[in-house]
Design a protein around this motif. Structure first.
Motif, PDB file in Angstrom:
ATOM      1  N   GLU A   6       3.041   8.533  -1.462  1.00 41.12           N
ATOM      2  CA  GLU A   6       3.326   8.695  -0.047  1.00 41.12           C
ATOM      3  C   GLU A   6       2.040   8.770   0.767  1.00 41.12           C
ATOM      4  OE1 GLU A   6       5.752  11.663   3.005  1.00 41.12           O
ATOM      5  OE2 GLU A   6       5.820  11.993   0.825  1.00 41.12           O
ATOM      6  N   GLN A  58       0.180   9.448   4.560  1.00 44.77           N
ATOM      7  CA  GLN A  58       0.345  10.101   5.854  1.00 44.77           C
ATOM      8  C   GLN A  58       0.435   9.053   6.965  1.00 44.77           C
ATOM      9  OE1 GLN A  58       1.094  13.794   5.517  1.00 44.77           O
ATOM     10  NE2 GLN A  58      -0.059  13.555   7.397  1.00 44.77           N
ATOM     11  N   SER A 118      -0.426  12.023   1.237  1.00 44.73           N
ATOM     12  CA  SER A 118       0.262  13.291   1.475  1.00 44.73           C
ATOM     13  C   SER A 118       0.177  14.224   0.268  1.00 44.73           C
ATOM     14  CB  SER A 118       1.735  13.040   1.820  1.00 44.73           C
ATOM     15  OG  SER A 118       1.845  12.275   2.993  1.00 44.73           O
ATOM     16  N   ASP A 119      -0.229  13.685  -0.898  1.00 44.01           N
ATOM     17  CA  ASP A 119      -0.394  14.533  -2.069  1.00 44.01           C
ATOM     18  C   ASP A 119      -1.693  14.166  -2.766  1.00 44.01           C
ATOM     19  OD1 ASP A 119       2.314  12.739  -3.711  1.00 44.01           O
ATOM     20  OD2 ASP A 119       0.277  12.105  -3.249  1.00 44.01           O
ATOM     21  N   ASN A 139      -0.208  16.235  -9.876  1.00 45.02           N
ATOM     22  CA  ASN A 139      -0.092  15.892  -8.461  1.00 45.02           C
ATOM     23  C   ASN A 139       0.647  16.980  -7.696  1.00 45.02           C
ATOM     24  OD1 ASN A 139      -1.447  13.462  -8.676  1.00 45.02           O
ATOM     25  ND2 ASN A 139       0.412  12.298  -9.108  1.00 45.02           N
ATOM     26  N   THR A 140       0.115  17.313  -6.513  1.00 44.76           N
ATOM     27  CA  THR A 140       0.655  18.382  -5.681  1.00 44.76           C
ATOM     28  C   THR A 140       0.588  17.956  -4.224  1.00 44.76           C
ATOM     29  OG1 THR A 140      -0.237  19.996  -7.263  1.00 44.76           O
ATOM     30  CG2 THR A 140       0.490  20.843  -5.131  1.00 44.76           C
ATOM     31  N   ASN A 141       1.575  18.319  -3.452  1.00 43.59           N
ATOM     32  CA  ASN A 141       1.524  18.062  -2.023  1.00 43.59           C
ATOM     33  C   ASN A 141       0.340  18.809  -1.418  1.00 43.59           C
ATOM     34  OD1 ASN A 141       2.300  18.713   0.973  1.00 43.59           O
ATOM     35  ND2 ASN A 141       3.645  17.037   0.347  1.00 43.59           N
ATOM     36  N   ASP A 173       0.495  22.334  -0.295  1.00 43.99           N
ATOM     37  CA  ASP A 173       0.624  23.382  -1.299  1.00 43.99           C
ATOM     38  C   ASP A 173      -0.664  23.622  -2.079  1.00 43.99           C
ATOM     39  OD1 ASP A 173       3.356  23.693  -0.673  1.00 43.99           O
ATOM     40  OD2 ASP A 173       3.863  21.986  -1.952  1.00 43.99           O
TER      41      ASP A 173
END
Length: 713
Positions: free
Chosen positions: A39, A41, A48-49, A57-59, A62
């Motif tokens: 994803e 931005q 976005s991550d 992988n993390t948003n 977070d």
């Protein structure tokens, strides 16, 4: 064109069956497929991550520290194959280039000098060097981790600065291109500088049941004159990415060969610490090269990543990589020209150096989920090992040196020396075990991680082969963080991390050659807030970190001495803003305020002094105007504040540079083509470049124009 004809004849490139197909529709299909994979931005500049080390992988909302992932769009917009990756990295306000020449990859992150050593490739450290970084045409994304996160990225050896010991303020994580579901057939031609011509092939296919297998081939050939008169660059690369995916596993193998040579391009000066002022930057068209000045490196590297699904909640993972490279250079003894800042006089000794590096890394671990009542635990346990051997031999001749001035240039006195084969100078092994737990409860997330690291460093006499120094360090480094999301689009966080540098031995360029400096502990603290609204992601962070202070003492005659005295403390505020601000305008950039001072120096003599090469203010703003679906115009302003370079005496003045570009999508005979132009340093400014924690400075390169045409065949 030779590569294009070769790949077409061997069947890698399939010509379109129907030349009358709508070319714009083809472009839309490629963009949509890329978005499915990761994803992006709004605005298209950042993801976005992001990959959060062994946690996966993390948003970005977070992740409890500053982390930005730059997309393929950013890389293609700002990258120039004839220049370092710094042209892309400076989109982050915490990063400033330390050199404009392709002879070096140096940049500073939050005031601390770094280079290719700090670049991870597909999660693997130690594959690059000061003269070597990944070529832009193989890169899918670049993540700038400018917070306290090094424990989460495994145990490494000398990825700690130019000299191998400075504690980094973060890392640069690079992901290579993989095959997409849609076939890729791209051919790109570039022109930059005075006559640097490049051609690049990008071919990708997926095949097998459910397209489980993928192959991506990237080949590049660059040769020609840089924007600086008399400087040339040659680069030949071939890389292959093979991946496999199914319901229970995913595997990625990346491997390739590189051959890199730069003739001339010297832009690096060491300012005598006695200098009380700094002469104005000369005309950036001025050459400070000599006949025979060259840097050469070739070799190969490989990365392997595998993840195996055990059940619905637990996965095994394995990461490995290796590199084997060698090179040589004719240069000055320190790599920079010795400059008297008061007069502009130049003098340096000449050397020939041969060097080589062998490095192997592997990591294995397990990660999964456990619920303790209402608390979700995301557990990760990893064991890794990194070992490296460095080989180097240099030769100099009495009376062989460079003399001159900024005004008149330089001349060679004597003859160029000849070095023997590279010999072992040090070897290093690092073994670590890392345990991390991310606890999720309601709107709050807590991260607790600890790494136990056993580091061993041995130094050798290059002439005799005898071991001269040995240092072992068993250390424990914690990381902990907490984040709270009062609402879905706001995150407040705080984090703390610790880590150790490795030992350092003064090399042959110092009068105190062989002196050992013990490892030191470094700490980083950060707190901040992230806010996402209306297509714009804003991150505001406050941070503090410390670092041992190494510097050179340069006498009026004789060799310099390496000295460690006290520590440097960096306190700063960083603001990042990225996203789509209106239907037609996209923005990327931010501001950094940084107060870097020396502390705990001998007898307090230099306490409160500014850290050399670190500006208080830095900023960047890139604006893109999308006129329509085919055409966009982009402008970028990069600001670097003034910085002391000789113990609160001589200063590098502040400077603003401008870059301008345009991109247009069209079609030739039914073949989609993307035409791009970018002008770096559009105002043709002549300026000095500060280098974090150092009394060395860089000289700007002249205005550089880059043109490219990418054909989707």
């Amino acid at each position: 064109m030779a590569m294009l004809f070769y790949l077409a004849s061997t069947g890698f490139i399939a010509m379109p069956a129907n030349a009358e197909e709508d070319p714009e529709q083809k472009l839309d299909e490629v963009i949509v497929e890329a978005d499915r994979e990761k994803e992006v931005q709004p605005g298209g500049f950042i993801y976005s991550d992001a990959r959060n080390g062994i946690l996966g992988n993390t948003n970005v909302m977070d992740i409890p520290f500053s982390q930005i992932g730059y997309t393929k769009k950013t890389i293609e917009t700002f990258g120039d194959p004839s220049q370092p990756l710094n042209t892309i990295l400076v989109n982050n306000p915490s990063i400033r280039t330390s050199s404009s020449s392709p002879r070096y990859t140096d940049f500073s992150l939050r005031g601390i000098n770094m280079n290719g050593n700090h670049m991870y490739l597909n999660g693997i450290p130690n594959l690059f060097a000061q003269f070597l970084s990944p070529p832009a045409h193989v890169i899918e994304s670049i993540e700038v981790m400018s917070g306290p996160n090094t424990v989460l990225n495994g145990s490494t050896t000398s990825v700690n600065g130019t000299n191998g010991v400075d504690a980094p303020a973060g890392i640069i994580s690079i992901t290579t291109k993989k095959a997409t579901d849609q076939p890729i057939n791209q051919y790109t031609q570039t022109f930059s500088g005075r006559g640097s011509l490049g051609e690049y092939i990008d071919v990708g296919r997926r095949f097998g049941k459910d397209k489980e297998w993928g192959i991506r081939v990237n080949a590049g050939n660059l040769d020609g004159d840089l924007s600086l008169h008399g400087a040339e660059k040659e680069e030949r690369t071939l890389f292959i990415n093979l991946d496999h995916r199914d319901e229970k596993s995913k595997t990625n193998l990346f491997a390739g060969h590189f051959d890199l040579r730069t003739d001339g391009g010297q832009r690096w000066f060491g300012v005598n610490n006695a200098s009380t002022s700094l002469v104005d930057a000369p005309d950036s068209q001025k050459s400070y090269d000599f006949d025979g000045m060259t840097k050469y490196m070739h070799g190969y590297l490989m990365t392997l990543n595998h993840e195996q699904k055990m059940n619905n909640t637990w996965n095994l993972f394995f990461n490995a990589g290796m590199t084997n490279r060698s090179g040589s250079k004719y240069d000055t003894d320190s790599g920079s020209l010795s400059l008297n800042g008061n007069t502009g006089a130049i003098s340096s000794s000449l050397i020939q150096m041969k060097e080589a590096n062998k490095n192997v890394y592997f990591q294995t671990g397990i990660k999964g989920e456990i619920y303790t009542g209402a608390v979700k635990n995301n557990l990760s346990l990893a064991i890794d090992r990194s070992w490296t051997k460095n080989y180097r031999t240099s030769a100099s001749l009495s009376g062989s040196k460079l003399v001159g001035s900024l005004l008149d240039g330089i001349v060679v006195q004597g003859v160029l020396p000849q070095s023997g084969p590279a010999a072992l100078i040090n070897e290093e092994t690092s073994v670590g075990i890392t345990l991390a737990d991310t606890l999720e409860y309601g709107k709050m997330t807590t991260l607790i991680a600890v790494q136990r690291r056993d580091g061993k460093f041995d130094a050798y006499n290059a002439s005799t082969g005898a071991k001269t120094e040995s240092n072992n360090k068993l250390s424990t480094s914690p990381t902990y963080a907490i984040s709270y999301k009062p609402v879905e689009n706001i995150s407040v966080y705080a984090s703390h991390s610790e880590g150790y540098t490795r030992a350092r031995v003064a090399d042959s360029s110092y009068a105190n050659e062989g002196e050992l400096f013990e490892p030191a502990k470094n700490k980083q603290n950060e707190m901040g807030v992230k806010y996402q609204n209306a297509g714009v992601l804003t991150t505001l962070s406050f941070f503090k970190l410390n670092q041992e202070n190494f510097f050179d003492v340069t006498p009026s005659t004789g060799k310099k001495r390496l000295t460690r005295d006290g520590e440097n403390t960096y306190k700063g505020i960083e603001l990042n803003v990225n996203g789509k601000i209106t239907d037609k305008w996209n923005a990327m950039g931010g501001i950094l305020y940084l107060d870097a001072q020396r502390e705990k120096t001998a007898n307090g003599l230099l306490d409160g002094y500014h850290v050399n090469g670190v500006a208080k203010w830095s900023g960047v703003l890139a604006l893109e105007y999308e006129a329509d679906k085919k055409t966009s115009i982009i402008g970028r302003a990069v600001y670097s504040g003034s910085a002391y370079v000789t113990d609160n005496k001589a200063q590098v003045p502040s400077v603003v540079t401008f870059d301008l570009g345009i991109k247009h999508r069209t079609a030739f005979s039914g073949t989609p083509v993307t035409l791009s132009a970018m002008c770096y340093n559009a105002a043709d400014k002549d300026y000095w470049i500060a280098r974090g924690g150092s009394n060395t400075i860089g000289l700007s390169m002249p205005r550089t124009l880059m043109l490219s045409a990418t054909f989707d065949i």
